[in-house]
Design a protein around this motif. Structure first.
Motif, short mmCIF file in Angstrom:
data_model
loop_
_atom_site.label_atom_id
_atom_site.label_comp_id
_atom_site.label_asym_id
_atom_site.label_seq_id
_atom_site.Cartn_x
_atom_site.Cartn_y
_atom_site.Cartn_z
N UNK A 1 18.18 -10.18 2.74
CA UNK A 1 18.39 -9.75 4.13
C UNK A 1 17.38 -10.44 5.05
N UNK A 2 16.11 -10.44 4.64
CA UNK A 2 15.06 -11.07 5.46
C UNK A 2 15.32 -12.56 5.60
N UNK B 1 7.64 -2.64 4.08
CA UNK B 1 6.84 -1.44 4.36
C UNK B 1 7.58 -0.49 5.29
N UNK B 2 8.22 -1.06 6.29
CA UNK B 2 8.93 -0.22 7.26
C UNK B 2 10.12 0.48 6.63
N UNK B 3 10.82 -0.22 5.73
CA UNK B 3 12.01 0.34 5.10
C UNK B 3 11.72 0.96 3.72
N UNK B 4 10.43 1.00 3.37
CA UNK B 4 9.97 1.63 2.12
C UNK B 4 10.73 1.09 0.91
N UNK B 5 10.73 -0.24 0.81
CA UNK B 5 11.42 -0.90 -0.29
C UNK B 5 10.52 -0.89 -1.53
N UNK C 1 15.42 -3.23 -8.05
CA UNK C 1 16.41 -4.20 -7.60
C UNK C 1 16.52 -4.28 -6.10
N UNK C 2 15.99 -3.25 -5.38
CA UNK C 2 16.01 -3.27 -3.92
C UNK C 2 15.24 -4.45 -3.36
N UNK C 3 14.22 -4.90 -4.11
CA UNK C 3 13.36 -5.96 -3.62
C UNK C 3 14.14 -7.26 -3.38
N UNK C 4 14.96 -7.66 -4.36
CA UNK C 4 15.75 -8.89 -4.21
C UNK C 4 16.75 -8.77 -3.06
#
Length: 529
Positions: A154-155, A137-141, A146-149
């Motif tokens: 990273x997390x 939410x903070x980084x508006x993913x 593909x940004x999700x994976x």
């Protein structure tokens, strides 16, 4: 039992973070001790719903621990379980140290780990999925792209870094049940060490997860829609403690939410341990020299994984070669020689081993802390009562037995009349203990003086809590007075007078915050270390 001003400071912190209603419930527990829900409702005169919500919020933020005991039933009735609630005073005070904890994480692991850690400070307890959602939410993913994976990876990586460093841990059980035992019929239950073990201490032990799973991360949650569904993959631990067997934990050992997800929180013990080491290094550097500080820092670094207790009295024995190699890893220690390291160990109070025996050293950490505590109190005496009082107090702090006035006067080179005046002032302010002995026939009293370290340390700590509370109240006052100035938006054209006042407010705020952090270092010296 917490000191009077320690309770007031804790109540002020809870009021600041959670509001008046929650602080009223917390103050009730702090002042009256462990209570049931019905007792809290009766003492606070709040509704059941308000008290329940307040307790849940305090538990969420690690300020209260609940536990269940077996209550004897009435005539012809079966025993009934009763849930009790106890306030965790030290955990509440730790909220004042969150900036220090954040600085440690930021210095060691950078911004991305700090963001995860900051979320746990703000929310108290979070599941892995909640941490992931907060980051996205903070980084508006975009979770459909593909940004999700990439974000999951990273997390995953940063979360594991925090766990491996023991900065975060699994939460304790919500309401552990204390099994009745034979000792419960006795007025007190004693631990193996012979100390009195209270019901509250037993509850904390029962709630804590086993060491084998305390820092164990398992992929029991789906990180994304593309997460594997295979049961074996879900059970595979992402991190585990080296040297311990992989083990599936019992369901009630650690706290979970309504979805049965494992909850995580900040491990206060690890940060207090690091701050304790920092305090010791600072003290020996000031009292002895910088090289001794480098050597002590190397010893703490080498024994990091072996020190399992925050208040460990002595470090584990280390060989001279191990200490030397660890010292060489730091930029300041690269120029040290083996002989200089050995000399520093002697300065730290280590005896030289006999020739032919393995050259190992262990540092008495408790002694260093005691020296730092004495130095802190001596500085208070010096500032408040003067140099002659400082000499008298230092003499008494070094002796454990009673000393008469004449001997004190002769040893410290202070006139008896002045010494007596100083001693009475220190006694009046609870710094000293006094006894009178005399001969009734001669009607002459001899005054004997002694420093009661335990009582004095408690008195000094309460005074520090009082000073910290005053600083917090002054911060609130200054913020209220400058509210109109601080609301000025950036980019808006304002006059020079407004900018000047804004700078003055900012400078004053920084001084007060800095003073509070320095004072908190002294508070930890007497309370947390």
């Amino acid at each position: 039992m917490s000191s009077p001003h320690g309770i007031k400071l804790a109540v002020h912190l809870v009021t600041t973070y959670f509001g008046e209603l929650v602080s009223k419930v917390c103050e009730c527990l702090l002042r009256k001790g462990t209570l049931s829900l019905g007792q809290v409702i009766r003492y606070t005169e709040l509704s059941k719903q308000n008290v329940t919500n307040a307790l849940l919020l305090l538990i969420q933020h690690n300020c209260v621990q609940a536990f269940t005991i077996q209550q004897p039933g009435g005539f012809g009735e079966e025993p009934k379980p009763l849930t009790q609630y106890m306030a965790l005073h030290d955990n509440i005070i730790h909220h004042m140290r969150f900036p220090k904890f954040l600085a440690i994480v930021s210095d060691e692991y950078g911004q991305e780990c700090t963001e995860i850690f900051e979320g746990l400070l703000q929310h108290g307890r979070l599941s892995l999925n909640k941490i992931s959602d907060r980051y996205k939410d903070k980084h508006k993913v975009d979770v459909t792209s593909g940004e999700n994976n990439s974000a999951d990876n990273v997390i995953h990586e940063n979360f594991n870094k925090l766990v491996q460093a023991r900065f975060i841990e699994r939460c304790p059980a919500h309401e552990p049940f204390l099994q009745p035992s034979e000792e419960d019929d006795a007025p007190k239950k004693r631990s193996k060490m012979g100390d009195v073990q209270t019901l509250e201490a037993r509850a904390l032990v029962a709630a804590a997860p086993m060491e084998s799973i305390r820092f164990l991360v398992e992929a029991d949650d789906k990180w994304s829609s593309g997460a594997p569904d295979d049961d074996d993959d879900k059970k595979f631990p992402l991190t585990e403690i080296v040297g311990e067997k992989r083990k599936q934990p019992e369901p009630e050992v650690f706290a979970t939410n309504e979805k049965k997800e494992i909850l995580w929180r900040v491990n206060f013990e690890e940060f207090i341990r690091r701050l304790r080491h920092k305090c010791c290094v600072s003290h020996v550097t000031t009292r002895l020299d910088s090289v001794v500080g480098i050597v002590l820092s190397a010893i703490f670094e080498a024994t990091r994984r072996d020190e399992t207790k925050v208040k460990m009295e002595k470090t584990v024995p280390l060989s001279l070669e191990t200490i030397y190699e660890e010292a060489m890893k730091s930029e300041e220690g690269r120029s040290l020689t083996l002989e200089r390291v050995r000399a520093s160990l002697v300065q730290l109070g280590c005896e030289l081993p006999t020739i032919g025996i393995d050259e190992t050293y262990s540092i008495d950490v408790k002694k260093i802390i005691s020296q730092a505590q004495a130095q802190e109190v001596e500085s208070v005496v010096l500032k408040k009562y003067g140099r002659e009082a400082y000499r008298i107090f230092r003499l008494l702090s070094e002796r454990e037995r009673l000393i008469d006035t004449d001997k004190i006067s002769n040893t410290t080179f202070v006139e008896k009349k002045d010494a007596l005046k100083i001693l009475f002032q220190l006694w009046k302010d609870d710094f000293l203990h006094m006894e009178r002995i005399g001969n009734d026939a001669q009607k002459v009293d001899v005054l004997l003086w002694k420093m009661n370290k335990r009582a004095l340390w408690e008195h000094v700590l309460d005074d520090m809590y009082h000073a910290a509370l005053n600083l917090k109240l002054r911060l609130v006052y200054e913020l209220e007075q400058a509210k109109d100035i601080l609301l000025v938006l950036k980019g808006v054209t304002v006059g020079d007078e407004v900018l000047k006042r804004r700078k003055q407010v900012g400078d004053k705020w920084k001084v007060l915050e800095s003073s509070l952090m320095i004072l908190d270092d002294a508070i930890m010296l007497f309370n947390a270390f």
